[in-house]
Design a protein around this motif. Sequence first.
Motif, PDB file in Angstrom:
ATOM      1  N   LEU A   1       6.597  -2.676   1.457  1.00 58.25           N
ATOM      2  CA  LEU A   1       5.700  -1.601   1.037  1.00 58.25           C
ATOM      3  C   LEU A   1       5.148  -0.837   2.232  1.00 58.25           C
ATOM      4  O   LEU A   1       4.934   0.373   2.157  1.00 58.25           O
ATOM      5  CB  LEU A   1       4.554  -2.164   0.189  1.00 58.25           C
TER       6      LEU A   1
ATOM      7  N   THR B   1       7.927   1.607   3.317  1.00 51.99           N
ATOM      8  CA  THR B   1       8.424   2.588   2.374  1.00 51.99           C
ATOM      9  C   THR B   1       8.137   3.980   2.913  1.00 51.99           C
ATOM     10  O   THR B   1       7.002   4.302   3.227  1.00 51.99           O
ATOM     11  CB  THR B   1       7.741   2.413   0.993  1.00 51.99           C
TER      12      THR B   1
ATOM     13  N   ALA C   1       7.222   7.758   3.263  1.00 53.33           N
ATOM     14  CA  ALA C   1       6.451   8.709   2.485  1.00 53.33           C
ATOM     15  C   ALA C   1       7.359   9.870   2.127  1.00 53.33           C
ATOM     16  O   ALA C   1       8.307  10.169   2.841  1.00 53.33           O
ATOM     17  CB  ALA C   1       5.254   9.206   3.291  1.00 53.33           C
TER      18      ALA C   1
ATOM     19  N   THR D   1       3.786  11.708  -1.427  1.00 55.34           N
ATOM     20  CA  THR D   1       3.721  10.396  -2.068  1.00 55.34           C
ATOM     21  C   THR D   1       3.749   9.294  -1.017  1.00 55.34           C
ATOM     22  O   THR D   1       4.477   9.385  -0.038  1.00 55.34           O
ATOM     23  CB  THR D   1       4.909  10.209  -3.036  1.00 55.34           C
ATOM     24  N   GLU D   2       2.928   8.288  -1.241  1.00 53.07           N
ATOM     25  CA  GLU D   2       2.905   7.074  -0.413  1.00 53.07           C
ATOM     26  C   GLU D   2       2.852   5.873  -1.352  1.00 53.07           C
ATOM     27  O   GLU D   2       2.249   5.942  -2.425  1.00 53.07           O
ATOM     28  CB  GLU D   2       1.656   7.037   0.477  1.00 53.07           C
ATOM     29  N   THR D   3       3.442   4.772  -0.931  1.00 51.98           N
ATOM     30  CA  THR D   3       3.355   3.519  -1.666  1.00 51.98           C
ATOM     31  C   THR D   3       2.528   2.544  -0.844  1.00 51.98           C
ATOM     32  O   THR D   3       2.739   2.410   0.362  1.00 51.98           O
ATOM     33  CB  THR D   3       4.752   2.946  -1.943  1.00 51.98           C
TER      34      THR D   3
ATOM     35  N   ALA E   1       4.163   0.901  -8.534  1.00 49.62           N
ATOM     36  CA  ALA E   1       5.361   1.159  -7.730  1.00 49.62           C
ATOM     37  C   ALA E   1       6.445   0.154  -8.092  1.00 49.62           C
ATOM     38  O   ALA E   1       6.142  -0.985  -8.468  1.00 49.62           O
ATOM     39  CB  ALA E   1       5.027   1.049  -6.248  1.00 49.62           C
ATOM     40  N   ASP E   2       7.668   0.581  -7.994  1.00 49.52           N
ATOM     41  CA  ASP E   2       8.779  -0.346  -8.192  1.00 49.52           C
ATOM     42  C   ASP E   2       8.644  -1.468  -7.167  1.00 49.52           C
ATOM     43  O   ASP E   2       8.443  -1.203  -5.981  1.00 49.52           O
ATOM     44  CB  ASP E   2      10.121   0.364  -7.996  1.00 49.52           C
TER      45      ASP E   2
ATOM     46  N   THR F   1       1.180   0.171  -5.492  1.00 52.03           N
ATOM     47  CA  THR F   1       0.825   1.406  -6.187  1.00 52.03           C
ATOM     48  C   THR F   1       1.437   2.597  -5.474  1.00 52.03           C
ATOM     49  O   THR F   1       1.392   2.693  -4.253  1.00 52.03           O
ATOM     50  CB  THR F   1      -0.712   1.575  -6.229  1.00 52.03           C
ATOM     51  N   ARG F   2       2.016   3.479  -6.252  1.00 51.24           N
ATOM     52  CA  ARG F   2       2.517   4.750  -5.734  1.00 51.24           C
ATOM     53  C   ARG F   2       1.406   5.775  -5.913  1.00 51.24           C
ATOM     54  O   ARG F   2       0.904   5.980  -7.016  1.00 51.24           O
ATOM     55  CB  ARG F   2       3.773   5.189  -6.473  1.00 51.24           C
TER      56      ARG F   2
ATOM     57  N   THR G   1       0.416   9.704  -5.495  1.00 51.64           N
ATOM     58  CA  THR G   1       0.946  11.053  -5.310  1.00 51.64           C
ATOM     59  C   THR G   1      -0.219  12.008  -5.166  1.00 51.64           C
ATOM     60  O   THR G   1      -1.153  11.989  -5.972  1.00 51.64           O
ATOM     61  CB  THR G   1       1.825  11.463  -6.511  1.00 51.64           C
TER      62      THR G   1
END
Length: 177
Positions: free
Chosen positions: A14, A17, A19, A36-38, A129-130, A134-135, A137
């Motif tokens: 994570l 991941t 951005a 977007t950030e996770t 988030a997959d 949390t994703r 946006t």
Amino acid sequence: MRGILAAGVLPLALMCTPATAAVKDATAGGFTVENTETVPVDADAAWKALVQEVDRWWPKDHSWWGAESKLSIDARAGGCFCETAGARQAQHMAVVFVDPGKTLRMTGGLGPLQGMGLSGALEFRLAPADGGGTRITLFYRAGGYTPDDLSKFAPVVDKVQAQQLRGLADFLRKPAR
């Protein structure tokens, strides 16, 4: 041992991941940007940091008074994303929609757009988030009358908003705040 390794892999994944940032559209009259950030926390923790700890993660070089500033978000309809520094005050945006843990929508012109008489709708959207976490946006659509071509502002606003969202994501990635 496998459990320890697995427990360490998810947070590392994570944190790594990438951005995403994009100018979704841009015309002379306005633009839309999305970043977007996770993050490795659940939506409740992300929400709490977003609305209750904005002064700890928002980049001070993107405020009116820098290190002197105190930023706050009153997360209720009619609330304020405000900045104070002694007697100096700024309402950056007005809170217009609150769905805790999911969506915070504010309206107004950020930074120089405010002084240009422009307005926009900014949303922080939180979703699972997959793979966990949390994703987040950050979506901003701005426009209005100006003799300037707003499409030229879109890449700059996109870059600044990526920095702001990264501030929140980096804050949430730090262990035990």
